[in-house]
Motif scaffolding. Structure first.
Motif, PDB file in Angstrom:
ATOM      1  N   ARG A 189       0.841  -1.202   0.000  1.00  0.00           N
ATOM      2  CA  ARG A 189       0.000   0.000   0.000  1.00  0.00           C
ATOM      3  C   ARG A 189       0.881   1.259   0.000  1.00  0.00           C
ATOM      4  O   ARG A 189       0.592   2.232  -0.706  1.00  0.00           O
ATOM      5  N   VAL A 190       1.968   1.216   0.764  1.00  0.00           N
ATOM      6  CA  VAL A 190       2.900   2.345   0.795  1.00  0.00           C
ATOM      7  C   VAL A 190       3.498   2.571  -0.596  1.00  0.00           C
ATOM      8  O   VAL A 190       3.594   3.709  -1.076  1.00  0.00           O
ATOM      9  N   THR A 191       3.904   1.478  -1.248  1.00  0.00           N
ATOM     10  CA  THR A 191       4.499   1.599  -2.589  1.00  0.00           C
ATOM     11  C   THR A 191       3.499   2.186  -3.571  1.00  0.00           C
ATOM     12  O   THR A 191       3.844   3.072  -4.372  1.00  0.00           O
ATOM     13  N   ALA A 192       2.268   1.712  -3.528  1.00  0.00           N
ATOM     14  CA  ALA A 192       1.233   2.261  -4.422  1.00  0.00           C
ATOM     15  C   ALA A 192       1.039   3.746  -4.152  1.00  0.00           C
ATOM     16  O   ALA A 192       0.920   4.561  -5.088  1.00  0.00           O
ATOM     17  N   SER A 193       1.036   4.114  -2.882  1.00  0.00           N
ATOM     18  CA  SER A 193       0.884   5.522  -2.516  1.00  0.00           C
ATOM     19  C   SER A 193       2.040   6.363  -3.045  1.00  0.00           C
ATOM     20  O   SER A 193       1.842   7.448  -3.605  1.00  0.00           O
TER      21      SER A 193
ATOM     22  N   GLU B 163      -2.312   6.934   1.255  1.00  0.00           N
ATOM     23  CA  GLU B 163      -2.436   5.486   1.433  1.00  0.00           C
ATOM     24  C   GLU B 163      -3.888   5.055   1.574  1.00  0.00           C
ATOM     25  O   GLU B 163      -4.293   4.006   1.067  1.00  0.00           O
ATOM     26  N   ALA B 164      -4.685   5.870   2.253  1.00  0.00           N
ATOM     27  CA  ALA B 164      -6.087   5.517   2.495  1.00  0.00           C
ATOM     28  C   ALA B 164      -6.885   5.458   1.201  1.00  0.00           C
ATOM     29  O   ALA B 164      -7.923   4.784   1.131  1.00  0.00           O
ATOM     30  N   ASP B 165      -6.399   6.130   0.151  1.00  0.00           N
ATOM     31  CA  ASP B 165      -7.146   6.173  -1.114  1.00  0.00           C
ATOM     32  C   ASP B 165      -6.703   5.095  -2.097  1.00  0.00           C
ATOM     33  O   ASP B 165      -7.252   4.990  -3.205  1.00  0.00           O
ATOM     34  N   VAL B 166      -5.680   4.299  -1.732  1.00  0.00           N
ATOM     35  CA  VAL B 166      -5.177   3.253  -2.627  1.00  0.00           C
ATOM     36  C   VAL B 166      -6.210   2.134  -2.749  1.00  0.00           C
ATOM     37  O   VAL B 166      -6.688   1.598  -1.732  1.00  0.00           O
ATOM     38  N   THR B 167      -6.561   1.770  -3.972  1.00  0.00           N
ATOM     39  CA  THR B 167      -7.547   0.711  -4.195  1.00  0.00           C
ATOM     40  C   THR B 167      -6.881  -0.655  -4.113  1.00  0.00           C
ATOM     41  O   THR B 167      -5.646  -0.773  -4.158  1.00  0.00           O
ATOM     42  N   ALA B 168      -7.701  -1.696  -4.034  1.00  0.00           N
ATOM     43  CA  ALA B 168      -7.185  -3.065  -3.975  1.00  0.00           C
ATOM     44  C   ALA B 168      -6.400  -3.399  -5.235  1.00  0.00           C
ATOM     45  O   ALA B 168      -5.352  -4.062  -5.183  1.00  0.00           O
ATOM     46  N   GLU B 169      -6.887  -2.921  -6.399  1.00  0.00           N
ATOM     47  CA  GLU B 169      -6.194  -3.189  -7.658  1.00  0.00           C
ATOM     48  C   GLU B 169      -4.859  -2.465  -7.701  1.00  0.00           C
ATOM     49  O   GLU B 169      -3.842  -3.015  -8.151  1.00  0.00           O
ATOM     50  N   GLU B 170      -4.813  -1.249  -7.216  1.00  0.00           N
ATOM     51  CA  GLU B 170      -3.557  -0.491  -7.189  1.00  0.00           C
ATOM     52  C   GLU B 170      -2.558  -1.149  -6.236  1.00  0.00           C
ATOM     53  O   GLU B 170      -1.353  -1.197  -6.530  1.00  0.00           O
ATOM     54  N   ARG B 171      -3.031  -1.658  -5.117  1.00  0.00           N
ATOM     55  CA  ARG B 171      -2.135  -2.374  -4.198  1.00  0.00           C
ATOM     56  C   ARG B 171      -1.594  -3.634  -4.856  1.00  0.00           C
ATOM     57  O   ARG B 171      -0.423  -3.974  -4.702  1.00  0.00           O
ATOM     58  N   ARG B 172      -2.454  -4.336  -5.615  1.00  0.00           N
ATOM     59  CA  ARG B 172      -2.019  -5.564  -6.294  1.00  0.00           C
ATOM     60  C   ARG B 172      -0.900  -5.256  -7.288  1.00  0.00           C
ATOM     61  O   ARG B 172       0.076  -5.997  -7.399  1.00  0.00           O
TER      62      ARG B 172
END
Length: 924
Positions: free
Chosen positions: A730-734, A741-750
């Motif tokens: 999640r941090v990397t996606a952010s 971080e709170a706005d990161v979607t499940a797909e973006e985390r994947r």
């Protein structure tokens, strides 16, 4: 000079690099590199034996540049510096060639090509045949009716017609050809936009580069692709064409202070060569020299014969066998003598002979022992064939050996100690004091080598040992060792103990040269061998009923898929047959052929079918069928058959030397390959159960390789994320997407997870785009942004590539080395593969060191607990699995987590996830 054999002119500088990259990274007994020496001498020797020349020259480039560098400072500027491991091999090559009686030439200010060109043209004028041995294409300009090229790497010969066939132009136009298309290897620019085909077409229409420039207006009339734009390209790049012509032209008028007549092959300095070959470890060549058949023209003088006779008597390295004293113990007196030797020695080597390679069920056939090199004894105790002499009773032998084998003060040396330890444990002997395992010593020194005794004896001791297959083959059939005559077995078994002792005496001093390697062996690999043996002996409980039921389900699913496949294919076929799949997919249904087998057939490999499955149903169903068939054949059908009748548990074999990075592997069964992320794999894991009154505890290191990357790279963002126990994906996606971080979607985390793990394995934008199904441009954006946000990672990767190139290996935090000979390969694919391994190996290898350390710490702690309260039963990837008494689960879960997290110190905390269940699936 005779006309029936050609003058041979060898491009020594070309040989150097080609031999270095083509040959394995050989070393002599002192660890000095010898691969290029072997390659160069072997090629020249083969050439001489093929042509038996009277005149020859081996020509090398002189130090410093040539006149071409004065003309064009960028000439050969794209070439890497000479590899560090090649540099020390140059002088030995020169020394050996001189001892072979071959003239060596090196002329300042010009290249080897120019010297060879001058000598070739001189010979032509004298109506002499010339054979030039090289791999450089620019030499093709020298070919004529009298001058031929040979490439000894592939044994191809180029005469004038051969040049035309290969380059599309005759020898007299090769300079023009190179002037137009350039030469990347020498950084000759050529004419921008003109490649091989265009250069050939132009030189078919015109006589030369000069002729082309004299008739520029005629070019657009030619039926050449892009003919209309060619004129302007040639005008714009005329200076480059003229420069390239000059650079590509081999000088044939170098002022030499010698002639072809002086290139006479002289007698070999046989004694010098024997000494050199002994030093560099070329023992087969030694023997051929002594036998007089190293070269066809070799002649031994009376002095040579006398000197070599003395050498043969004194040097072990040229003998097939060293005199040995191997004793078969058949009497009480002999046994007592050896027991006294063992009791009074500081260390000895031992080996067990068994009727089975399965250590749990193997029966002891005999034991071999060695205290002094070249002396050993074999005690036969369970040979079965008729006519066997009286053997000492097994119980008596073991009873007398037990106090010695269990004495921790007397050090023991073994080859694959884990097996011998386990076999003797079957008889109630718990061997202590196993201080050295030669297999592991070799593995720690260089994991990329082979570590079986026969290979090691050949490599380190230059001995040809008796192999097990040779010993046990009777009338073309393999039998077990207990059916072999005691006299024959004595030679084999005693040799095993003797060679083990000798190998230790050879390998241990090498390990001691590096404190990190010594510590890796003594603190991790050696104690781990006993931990693994105990874990293998413990085994794991499975429920055969569950597996049998699941086999029935899988069989039903496979039949259903077969019916679907037949409908989709329009005919019956066997989905397990590559040939039939080829016919259905590529002949009947005309699916695109993505890759071919070495034989030229369309490939049906898993990666090919996976790519086709993205668009076509048929390959998708075939893959599903294959995956179910693999689970059924490998696990659900096979596991129940592997249950031991002794304790009704399954006992895998952990291979400590199975990977080059230090990771453990397992076989019979392979626990590492049971799927974890799909329903089918989980169903198999559900069959791994806890005994009555116990629970399964799974303790799994979380994101261990990413944590190691944070430690190695010291990237501040990564360190901060792990220090604060954040969700790293999640941090990397952010970071990459510049959003909270709170706005990161499940797909973006994947996608961020794929980037995190993909980059440490060297994944490219193309690979990432395929994995997460996004356009390549978008994948490149993710990678670029990742390195912007984590600059320490990019710096680490680049520095690691450079370090690996300089020293030829990378290290884990514990000092474990992975040698990467292909890091300096001229083959771009091999080089990139080695660079990916260089980046990943320190992480994967350090992860291996950490879990191995954890296993040792856990084993020590388990021994301090009440007997039967906890058992370590499996190791899979980054996970340890335990059986724990139900009433102790809460207490031990906390302790297991603490021991594993505290066993190794990094810049970020290690994190272990602990789960509990009645079976492995519930616990993980």
């Amino acid at each position: 000079m005779p006309n029936n054999t050609p003058i041979i002119l060898i491009d020594g500088s070309s040989y150097l690099y080609r031999a270095f990259f083509a040959c394995p990274p050989l070393t002599n007994a002192k660890g000095e590199p010898t691969g290029a020496i072997f390659g160069v001498i072997n090629m020249i020797r083969s050439l001489m034996n093929q042509y038996n020349p009277t005149h020859i020259a081996v020509v090398f480039d002189a130090k410093g540049g040539s006149f071409r560098n004065e003309i064009y400072s960028e000439y050969k500027a794209t070439r890497d510096e000479m590899p560090e491991n090649l540099r020390p091999q140059v002088e030995p090559i020169h020394t050996i060639l001189k001892a072979m009686g071959l003239p060596l030439l090196c002329v300042d200010g010009v290249e080897a090509d120019d010297v060879i060109g001058t000598l070739a043209r001189q010979a032509e004028k004298e109506n002499l045949e010339v054979l030039i041995s090289t791999g450089d294409k620019d030499m093709a300009q020298l070919v004529s009716d009298k001058v031929t090229l040979i490439n000894t790497m592939n044994n191809t010969v180029l005469d004038p017609q051969g040049v035309i066939d290969k380059f599309g132009v005759p020898p007299e136009k090769i300079i023009d050809y190179l002037a137009l298309r350039g030469d990347n290897s020498d950084n000759i620019p050529g004419v921008a936009g003109i490649g091989e085909k265009t250069a050939q077409a132009l030189l078919t229409a015109f006589d030369s580069v000069k002729d082309i420039y004299d008739h520029l207006d005629d070019i657009e009339k030619l039926s050449i692709r892009g003919a209309k734009s060619l004129k302007q390209k040639l005008i714009d790049n005329q200076k480059d064409a003229e420069l390239s012509y000059l650079l590509a032209t081999i000088k044939t008028d170098v002022a030499l202070d010698f002639t072809n007549e002086q290139l006479l092959v002289t007698d070999l300095d046989v004694n010098k060569l024997v000494e050199l070959f002994a030093y560099y470890g070329f023992h087969r060549w030694q023997k051929e020299l002594i036998a007089g058949n190293f070269l066809k023209q070799q002649k031994l003088t009376a002095t040579d014969i006398n000197n070599l006779s003395l050498f043969s008597q004194e040097s072990d390295t040229v003998k097939d066998k060293i005199d040995t004293d191997y004793q078969c113990i058949l009497t009480h007196e002999q046994l007592d003598d050896w027991l006294a030797k063992l009791t009074n020695c500081q260390q000895f080597a031992f080996d067990t002979e068994t009727d089975n390679v399965d250590h749990i069920h193997a029966k002891l056939v005999g034991i071999s022992l060695s205290v002094t090199p070249h002396q050993a004894a074999y005690i036969p105790i369970n040979h079965q064939y008729l006519g066997v002499p009286d053997q000492l009773p097994l119980n008596e032998v073991l009873t007398k050996l037990k106090p010695i084998l269990e004495n921790p003060k007397i050090k023991k040396i073994a080859q694959n100690a884990k097996f011998d330890y386990s076999v003797l444990a079957n008889y109630g002997i718990h061997v202590q004091g196993i201080a050295y395992d030669t297999m592991l010593e070799s593995y720690v020194l260089n994991s990329t080598e082979r570590h079986d005794m026969d290979s090691m004896a050949n490599r380190y001791l230059h001995l040809k040992t008796i192999t097990y297959n040779e010993l046990t083959k009777v009338d073309k059939k393999q039998v077990t060792i207990d059916a072999i005559e005691v006299e024959k077995t004595t030679q084999y078994a005693a040799e095993d103990a003797d060679v083990t002792l000798q190998l230790h005496q050879k390998l241990w001093p090498e390990l001691e040269k590096d404190q990190k390697l010594t510590k890796l062996f003594t603190d991790i690999e050696m104690p781990l061998a006993i931990v693994l043996a105990d874990m293998e002996r413990t085994g794991v409980l499975i429920d055969p009923k569950q597996l049998n039921e699941y086999s029935t389900e899988l069989n039903k699913k496979m039949l259903e898929i077969e019916t679907e496949l037949q409908f989709l294919a329009g005919e019956k076929f066997n989905p397990s047959s590559p040939k039939q799949i080829q016919a259905i997919l590529f002949e009947k249904h005309q699916l695109p052929v993505l890759k071919k087998t070495p034989k030229g057939d369309p490939s049906t490999s898993e990666d090919v079918l996976s790519e086709l499955a993205e668009q076509y149903v048929l390959p998708r169903k075939i893959l599903l069928y294959r995956s179910l068939a693999k689970l059924k054949n490998t696990y659900t059908d096979k596991l129940p058959l592997m249950i031991s009748p002794i304790d009704h548990r399954i006992h895998t074999n952990y291979n400590q030397i199975g990977t080059v990075t230090g990771r453990l592997s397992s076989n019979d069964p392979n626990l590492q390959n049971i799927p974890v992320r799909n329903e089918e794999g989980r169903r198999i894991r559900q069959a791994f159960i806890a005994p009555q009154g116990y629970k399964i505890i799974s303790a799994d290191y979380s994101q261990i390789e990413l944590r190691i990357m944070a430690h190695l790279s010291q990237d501040q963002s990564l360190l901060s994320a792990f220090a604060n126990d954040k969700d790293i994906h999640r941090v990397t996606a952010s970071e990459v997407l510049s959003k909270p971080e709170a706005d990161v979607t499940a797909e973006e985390r994947r996608r961020a997870k794929a980037v995190n793990f993909g980059l440490i394995y060297g994944m490219s934008a193309f690979g990432l785009s395929k994995q997460i199904n996004i356009p390549r441009k978008e994948a490149q954006f993710y990678i670029d942004r990742y390195f912007e946000r984590y600059p320490g990672v990019q710096t680490y990767m680049e520095e690691t590539r450079q370090l690996a190139t300089q020293q030829g290996y990378v290290e884990t935090l514990s000092g474990r080395r992975l040698y990467l000979p292909k890091i300096i390969s001229g083959n771009a694919i091999e080089k990139r593969g080695a660079e990916r391994a260089a980046i990943n190996a320190p992480m994967q290898g350090t992860a291996a060191d950490i879990i191995k350390t954890a296993m040792i710490k856990m084993s020590e702690w388990i021994k301090s607990q009440p007997t039967g309260s906890i058992k370590m039963v499996m190791q899979v990837h980054d996970e340890l699995v335990f059986e724990v008494k139900e009433e102790l689960v809460s207490e031990y879960s906390v302790l297991i987590k603490s021991i594993m997290e505290d066993c190794y110190q990094l810049s970020v905390p290690l994190k272990v996830d602990v789960g509990v269940g009645n079976n492995w699936d519930e616990a993980h």
